[in-house]
Design a protein around this motif. Structure first.
Motif, PDB file in Angstrom:
ATOM      1  N   GLY A  40       0.787  -1.229   0.000  1.00 27.95           N
ATOM      2  CA  GLY A  40       0.000   0.000   0.000  1.00 27.95           C
ATOM      3  C   GLY A  40       0.812   1.268   0.000  1.00 27.95           C
ATOM      4  O   GLY A  40       0.258   2.362  -0.100  1.00 27.95           O
ATOM      5  N   GLU A  41       2.111   1.147   0.107  1.00 31.52           N
ATOM      6  CA  GLU A  41       2.976   2.332   0.123  1.00 31.52           C
ATOM      7  C   GLU A  41       3.003   2.977  -1.259  1.00 31.52           C
ATOM      8  O   GLU A  41       3.044   2.294  -2.276  1.00 31.52           O
ATOM      9  N   HIS A  42       2.970   4.294  -1.254  1.00 36.61           N
ATOM     10  CA  HIS A  42       3.029   5.056  -2.498  1.00 36.61           C
ATOM     11  C   HIS A  42       4.480   5.423  -2.762  1.00 36.61           C
ATOM     12  O   HIS A  42       5.073   6.175  -1.991  1.00 36.61           O
ATOM     13  N   VAL A  43       5.045   4.867  -3.819  1.00 34.27           N
ATOM     14  CA  VAL A  43       6.440   5.177  -4.124  1.00 34.27           C
ATOM     15  C   VAL A  43       6.557   5.650  -5.569  1.00 34.27           C
ATOM     16  O   VAL A  43       5.690   5.394  -6.411  1.00 34.27           O
ATOM     17  N   VAL A  44       7.632   6.352  -5.814  1.00 32.41           N
ATOM     18  CA  VAL A  44       8.001   6.743  -7.173  1.00 32.41           C
ATOM     19  C   VAL A  44       9.362   6.128  -7.460  1.00 32.41           C
ATOM     20  O   VAL A  44      10.310   6.327  -6.690  1.00 32.41           O
ATOM     21  N   LEU A  45       9.428   5.353  -8.516  1.00 32.52           N
ATOM     22  CA  LEU A  45      10.716   4.829  -8.959  1.00 32.52           C
ATOM     23  C   LEU A  45      11.333   5.862  -9.897  1.00 32.52           C
ATOM     24  O   LEU A  45      10.718   6.248 -10.889  1.00 32.52           O
ATOM     25  N   GLU A  46      12.508   6.309  -9.527  1.00 27.36           N
ATOM     26  CA  GLU A  46      13.220   7.286 -10.355  1.00 27.36           C
ATOM     27  C   GLU A  46      14.335   6.537 -11.083  1.00 27.36           C
ATOM     28  O   GLU A  46      15.369   6.214 -10.501  1.00 27.36           O
ATOM     29  N   LEU A  47      14.069   6.224 -12.337  1.00 30.98           N
ATOM     30  CA  LEU A  47      14.966   5.382 -13.131  1.00 30.98           C
ATOM     31  C   LEU A  47      15.911   6.262 -13.936  1.00 30.98           C
ATOM     32  O   LEU A  47      15.471   7.112 -14.706  1.00 30.98           O
ATOM     33  N   THR A  48      17.191   6.068 -13.748  1.00 33.42           N
ATOM     34  CA  THR A  48      18.192   6.861 -14.467  1.00 33.42           C
ATOM     35  C   THR A  48      19.110   5.932 -15.249  1.00 33.42           C
ATOM     36  O   THR A  48      19.647   4.969 -14.695  1.00 33.42           O
ATOM     37  N   SER A  49      19.285   6.227 -16.519  1.00 36.83           N
ATOM     38  CA  SER A  49      20.213   5.432 -17.330  1.00 36.83           C
ATOM     39  C   SER A  49      21.596   6.056 -17.287  1.00 36.83           C
ATOM     40  O   SER A  49      21.760   7.263 -17.490  1.00 36.83           O
ATOM     41  N   LEU A  50      22.582   5.223 -17.024  1.00 35.44           N
ATOM     42  CA  LEU A  50      23.967   5.702 -16.986  1.00 35.44           C
ATOM     43  C   LEU A  50      24.660   5.543 -18.332  1.00 35.44           C
ATOM     44  O   LEU A  50      25.791   6.007 -18.496  1.00 35.44           O
ATOM     45  N   ASP A  51      23.996   4.889 -19.281  1.00 33.75           N
ATOM     46  CA  ASP A  51      24.645   4.752 -20.579  1.00 33.75           C
ATOM     47  C   ASP A  51      23.656   4.964 -21.728  1.00 33.75           C
ATOM     48  O   ASP A  51      23.465   6.080 -22.166  1.00 33.75           O
ATOM     49  N   ARG A  52      23.011   3.904 -22.153  1.00 29.83           N
ATOM     50  CA  ARG A  52      22.163   3.980 -23.332  1.00 29.83           C
ATOM     51  C   ARG A  52      20.689   3.885 -22.943  1.00 29.83           C
ATOM     52  O   ARG A  52      20.365   3.854 -21.769  1.00 29.83           O
ATOM     53  N   LYS A  53      19.837   3.820 -23.959  1.00 26.95           N
ATOM     54  CA  LYS A  53      18.409   3.666 -23.689  1.00 26.95           C
ATOM     55  C   LYS A  53      18.134   2.258 -23.165  1.00 26.95           C
ATOM     56  O   LYS A  53      18.668   1.278 -23.671  1.00 26.95           O
ATOM     57  N   HIS A  54      17.307   2.195 -22.124  1.00 27.02           N
ATOM     58  CA  HIS A  54      16.865   0.917 -21.580  1.00 27.02           C
ATOM     59  C   HIS A  54      15.349   0.954 -21.425  1.00 27.02           C
ATOM     60  O   HIS A  54      14.735   2.019 -21.452  1.00 27.02           O
ATOM     61  N   GLY A  55      14.798  -0.231 -21.243  1.00 27.36           N
ATOM     62  CA  GLY A  55      13.375  -0.328 -20.959  1.00 27.36           C
ATOM     63  C   GLY A  55      13.177  -0.748 -19.517  1.00 27.36           C
ATOM     64  O   GLY A  55      14.108  -1.187 -18.840  1.00 27.36           O
ATOM     65  N   PHE A  56      11.960  -0.586 -19.031  1.00 29.89           N
ATOM     66  CA  PHE A  56      11.618  -1.057 -17.685  1.00 29.89           C
ATOM     67  C   PHE A  56      10.210  -1.604 -17.754  1.00 29.89           C
ATOM     68  O   PHE A  56       9.245  -0.870 -17.936  1.00 29.89           O
ATOM     69  N   LYS A  57      10.120  -2.921 -17.641  1.00 27.17           N
ATOM     70  CA  LYS A  57       8.827  -3.590 -17.753  1.00 27.17           C
ATOM     71  C   LYS A  57       8.558  -4.379 -16.490  1.00 27.17           C
ATOM     72  O   LYS A  57       9.362  -5.214 -16.074  1.00 27.17           O
ATOM     73  N   LEU A  58       7.445  -4.064 -15.855  1.00 20.84           N
ATOM     74  CA  LEU A  58       7.042  -4.727 -14.613  1.00 20.84           C
ATOM     75  C   LEU A  58       5.579  -5.127 -14.805  1.00 20.84           C
ATOM     76  O   LEU A  58       4.659  -4.458 -14.307  1.00 20.84           O
ATOM     77  N   PRO A  59       5.359  -6.185 -15.589  1.00 16.96           N
ATOM     78  CA  PRO A  59       4.001  -6.457 -16.080  1.00 16.96           C
ATOM     79  C   PRO A  59       2.956  -6.693 -15.013  1.00 16.96           C
ATOM     80  O   PRO A  59       1.810  -6.260 -15.161  1.00 16.96           O
ATOM     81  N   GLU A  60       3.346  -7.344 -13.913  1.00 18.54           N
ATOM     82  CA  GLU A  60       2.328  -7.673 -12.910  1.00 18.54           C
ATOM     83  C   GLU A  60       1.793  -6.443 -12.188  1.00 18.54           C
ATOM     84  O   GLU A  60       0.741  -6.499 -11.549  1.00 18.54           O
ATOM     85  N   LEU A  61       2.527  -5.325 -12.261  1.00 14.51           N
ATOM     86  CA  LEU A  61       2.036  -4.091 -11.658  1.00 14.51           C
ATOM     87  C   LEU A  61       1.649  -3.076 -12.735  1.00 14.51           C
ATOM     88  O   LEU A  61       1.442  -1.896 -12.449  1.00 14.51           O
ATOM     89  N   GLY A  62       1.575  -3.540 -13.975  1.00  7.86           N
ATOM     90  CA  GLY A  62       1.084  -2.692 -15.062  1.00  7.86           C
ATOM     91  C   GLY A  62       2.017  -1.561 -15.448  1.00  7.86           C
ATOM     92  O   GLY A  62       1.560  -0.512 -15.921  1.00  7.86           O
ATOM     93  N   ILE A  63       3.318  -1.755 -15.275  1.00  7.04           N
ATOM     94  CA  ILE A  63       4.279  -0.701 -15.567  1.00  7.04           C
ATOM     95  C   ILE A  63       5.125  -1.080 -16.773  1.00  7.04           C
ATOM     96  O   ILE A  63       5.621  -2.208 -16.867  1.00  7.04           O
ATOM     97  N   ARG A  64       5.246  -0.149 -17.697  1.00  2.00           N
ATOM     98  CA  ARG A  64       6.122  -0.340 -18.858  1.00  2.00           C
ATOM     99  C   ARG A  64       6.562   1.048 -19.307  1.00  2.00           C
ATOM    100  O   ARG A  64       5.736   1.891 -19.644  1.00  2.00           O
ATOM    101  N   THR A  65       7.875   1.290 -19.248  1.00  2.00           N
ATOM    102  CA  THR A  65       8.364   2.597 -19.655  1.00  2.00           C
ATOM    103  C   THR A  65       9.755   2.454 -20.232  1.00  2.00           C
ATOM    104  O   THR A  65      10.320   1.366 -20.270  1.00  2.00           O
ATOM    105  N   GLU A  66      10.278   3.564 -20.726  1.00  2.00           N
ATOM    106  CA  GLU A  66      11.634   3.563 -21.256  1.00  2.00           C
ATOM    107  C   GLU A  66      12.449   4.630 -20.550  1.00  2.00           C
ATOM    108  O   GLU A  66      11.906   5.622 -20.060  1.00  2.00           O
ATOM    109  N   VAL A  67      13.742   4.381 -20.475  1.00  2.00           N
ATOM    110  CA  VAL A  67      14.651   5.337 -19.852  1.00  2.00           C
ATOM    111  C   VAL A  67      15.633   5.784 -20.930  1.00  2.00           C
ATOM    112  O   VAL A  67      16.415   4.978 -21.430  1.00  2.00           O
ATOM    113  N   PRO A  68      15.589   7.052 -21.317  1.00  2.00           N
ATOM    114  CA  PRO A  68      16.465   7.495 -22.403  1.00  2.00           C
ATOM    115  C   PRO A  68      17.935   7.531 -21.982  1.00  2.00           C
ATOM    116  O   PRO A  68      18.240   7.594 -20.791  1.00  2.00           O
TER     117      PRO A  68
END
Ligand SMILES: [Cu+2]
Length: 108
Positions: A40-68
């Motif tokens: 129940g905790e409200h969190v924000v994942l702050e995803l930072t790429s240190l090199d190239r573009k990556h993806g972030f897929k967490l299907p069971e929680l309905g999350i799919r994004t890209e990190v430039p």
């Protein structure tokens, strides 16, 4: 009395701010690769790429994004059920890409 009410209101607002969890992505790992949140905790994942573009897929929680490349992407997360939820990079980033995985652990 008015001052006390204001202080309480500010305190309540602050406690509702999401907890920011910084996660870095690089070939071929997320750091940390295991992220603990409370149920129940409200969190924000702050995803930072240190090199190239990556993806972030967490299907069971309905999350799919890209990190430039060199950039940061924020995603909100409220996990209602405890468990272990795997995530992975889904933008092919080279040999080793398949190992670029991690787990969100929602503690009960
Ligand atoms: Cu990848």
């Amino acid at each position: 009395m008015a001052v006390l009410a204001l202080a309480l209101a500010v305190g309540a607002a602050a406690s509702e701010d999401p907890r920011v969890i910084k996660v870095t992505a690089k070939k071929f790992e997320f750091t940390p690769s295991e992220i603990h949140v409370k149920r129940g905790e409200h969190v924000v994942l702050e995803l930072t790429s240190l090199d190239r573009k990556h993806g972030f897929k967490l299907p069971e929680l309905g999350i799919r994004t890209e990190v430039p490349a060199g950039g940061t992407t924020r995603v909100e997360l409220i996990a209602e059920k405890p468990g272990r939820f795997p995530f992975a990079c889904d933008v092919f980033c080279g040999d080793g890409h398949e190992d670029m995985t991690g787990t969100v652990v929602v503690d009960p």
